[in-house]
Design a protein around this motif. Structure first.
Motif, short mmCIF file in Angstrom:
data_model
loop_
_atom_site.label_atom_id
_atom_site.label_comp_id
_atom_site.label_asym_id
_atom_site.label_seq_id
_atom_site.Cartn_x
_atom_site.Cartn_y
_atom_site.Cartn_z
N SER A 40 0.82 -1.20 0.00
CA SER A 40 0.00 0.00 0.00
C SER A 40 0.87 1.27 0.00
CB SER A 40 -0.90 -0.04 1.23
OG SER A 40 -1.69 1.10 1.29
N ALA A 41 1.94 1.25 0.82
CA ALA A 41 2.83 2.41 0.90
C ALA A 41 3.56 2.63 -0.43
CB ALA A 41 3.84 2.22 2.03
N ARG A 42 3.96 1.53 -1.10
CA ARG A 42 4.64 1.67 -2.40
C ARG A 42 3.72 2.34 -3.43
NH1 ARG A 42 6.24 -3.36 -2.13
NH2 ARG A 42 4.89 -3.95 -3.85
N ILE A 43 2.44 1.95 -3.38
CA ILE A 43 1.48 2.55 -4.30
C ILE A 43 1.32 4.04 -4.01
CG2 ILE A 43 -1.00 2.57 -4.90
CD1 ILE A 43 -0.93 -0.51 -4.60
N GLU A 44 1.25 4.39 -2.73
CA GLU A 44 1.14 5.81 -2.35
C GLU A 44 2.38 6.58 -2.78
OE1 GLU A 44 -1.48 7.33 -1.37
OE2 GLU A 44 -2.66 5.50 -1.18
N GLN A 45 3.56 5.95 -2.58
CA GLN A 45 4.82 6.62 -2.97
C GLN A 45 4.86 6.87 -4.47
OE1 GLN A 45 7.65 3.82 -1.44
NE2 GLN A 45 7.34 4.46 0.69
N ARG A 46 4.39 5.92 -5.24
CA ARG A 46 4.34 6.07 -6.69
C ARG A 46 3.46 7.27 -7.06
NH1 ARG A 46 7.99 4.27 -10.22
NH2 ARG A 46 8.27 2.04 -10.21
N LEU A 47 2.32 7.37 -6.38
CA LEU A 47 1.39 8.45 -6.69
C LEU A 47 1.94 9.81 -6.23
CD1 LEU A 47 -2.08 6.80 -5.94
CD2 LEU A 47 -1.12 7.42 -8.17
N SER A 48 2.81 9.81 -5.23
CA SER A 48 3.45 11.06 -4.80
C SER A 48 4.51 11.46 -5.83
CB SER A 48 4.12 10.89 -3.44
OG SER A 48 3.16 10.73 -2.45
N ALA A 49 5.29 10.48 -6.25
CA ALA A 49 6.39 10.75 -7.18
C ALA A 49 5.86 11.06 -8.59
CB ALA A 49 7.35 9.57 -7.21
N TYR A 50 4.84 10.32 -9.01
CA TYR A 50 4.27 10.51 -10.35
C TYR A 50 2.76 10.74 -10.20
CZ TYR A 50 8.64 8.17 -11.44
OH TYR A 50 9.97 7.81 -11.52
N LYS A 58 -1.00 11.24 -10.47
CA LYS A 58 -1.99 10.85 -11.47
C LYS A 58 -1.59 9.65 -12.33
CE LYS A 58 -4.51 15.16 -11.66
NZ LYS A 58 -5.34 16.04 -12.49
N ASP A 59 -0.39 9.10 -12.12
CA ASP A 59 -0.05 7.90 -12.89
C ASP A 59 -0.56 6.67 -12.12
OD1 ASP A 59 0.84 5.96 -14.60
OD2 ASP A 59 2.78 6.93 -14.96
N TYR A 60 -1.87 6.50 -12.16
CA TYR A 60 -2.52 5.43 -11.40
C TYR A 60 -2.17 4.05 -11.96
CZ TYR A 60 -5.12 9.25 -9.31
OH TYR A 60 -5.45 10.39 -8.65
N PHE A 61 -1.86 4.01 -13.24
CA PHE A 61 -1.48 2.72 -13.82
C PHE A 61 -0.17 2.22 -13.21
CE2 PHE A 61 0.84 0.22 -16.97
CZ PHE A 61 -0.01 -0.88 -17.04
N LEU A 62 0.82 3.12 -13.21
CA LEU A 62 2.12 2.81 -12.60
C LEU A 62 1.95 2.38 -11.15
CD1 LEU A 62 5.00 3.13 -13.89
CD2 LEU A 62 5.26 5.16 -12.47
#
Lengths: 208, 208
Positions: free
Chosen positions: A69-79, A81-85
């Motif tokens: 869950s945290a990795r998904i949140e980090q992805r969304l912070s770094a990129y 709106k890139d919900y696919f990533l």
């Protein structure tokens, strides 16, 4: 000053170590002594933090869930709106994600015979469903028009679980790029193409 | 006259009984004595047909695989060309299918640590993939134009596995009609709507 923070950190370290050990040896064969040693503890010191093996193993499941869950949140912070990533982080596309997928996987079976695990997993699933629904909403402004957004999220979770199983069982046939391509195809076909920025291009992607 | 047929039948009965026992107790907790008793044998008589527990358990996996496959073939004989109905038989939509799904599921995990199981499952998967490819070809004459029919079949298998897991873990949330609806949506979105009988109507189903 009492070392409250250290205790929490140690509990976390032990849960992380248990997570690694479960992924390596399986839920039935994992040994407390190996978990303790890998985290730099004695088995005795370990029992100070977790009263029994089941409590520690359940902490490992929670750790795996929180970590994904945290990795998904980090992805969304770094990129943003890139919900696919972000969703890709739920697939076993790198060693850490693979380890966590394996832990989820072992506990799925365990939950069939253990009510405590079943309860913990139901709570985890509810949180995971919310996160997936957020990603689906982010992937398309049309998603609010879907007849049943929850159903779409549940299907997506089922597909992610299915890819995870195939990738864990046959890692050579399911490298990261194959998993990601399958996830993208599923999302595009569901009208959830995160790459398109306008309604029109999204519709084109779905129909192409 | 030697009772060759009887021996085969008994082996099959024992494999079926093992299949039921695995689904009920799990692969680690299943006991030979219970399998033998349920099939009307003594444990001693059982060893006449299977030299050890692992051989019997593996026979149960093969039985589950063959049984699912046979149900799909029977569906296609009774309702020719209804490939959608046939594929539904791979989902845990009734007690027999649920039992077989559970057996598959338990062995998936076992295969991670047991090379013999892994080999048996790889063979089963290859046969299952062929059956799914036949269904996909039957569902749409356009399928031969797909860039990668094998990929489409692998994705479909992943989705079926994913639904199976969710339905096994949360049977109330995933009744048969919910599973069937999800499978149908996946197929329609993939351009594989078995209900349409002409190319035109199929295209309409995909684009609607």
């Amino acid at each position: 000053m009492p070392k409250i923070v250290d205790h929490d950190l140690r509990r976390e370290q032990l849960a992380a170590s248990a997570c690694e050990a479960i992924a390596e040896f399986g839920l039935d064969k994992v040994k407390l002594v190996k978990i303790a040693r890998a985290a730099g503890f004695t088995t005795g010191a370990l029992t100070h933090y977790f009263p029994d093996k089941d409590t520690l193993l359940l902490a490992a499941l929670r750790f795996a869930m929180k970590s994904t869950s945290a990795r998904i949140e980090q992805r969304l912070s770094a990129y943003p709106k890139d919900y696919f990533l972000a969703l890709c982080e739920a697939l076993p596309i790198h060693p850490v994600a693979t380890r966590e997928s394996l832990v989820w996987y072992y506990f799925w079976l365990r939950s069939l015979s253990d009510p405590t695990v079943r309860k913990a997993q139901a709570a985890d699933h509810a949180a995971w469903l919310d996160q997936v629904k957020t990603c689906i909403a982010g992937l398309s402004e049309r998603s609010s028009h879907f007849s049943n957004q929850k159903m779409e999220a549940e299907d997506l979770i089922a597909f992610i679980n299915g890819i995870t199983i195939r990738a864990i069982l046959e890692p050579k046939a399911w490298p990261a790029r194959r998993q990601i391509a399958s996830l993208r195809r599923h999302l595009i076909r569901a009208g959830l193409d995160g790459k398109a920025s306008s309604r029109t291009s999204k519709r084109q992607a779905v129909q192409s």
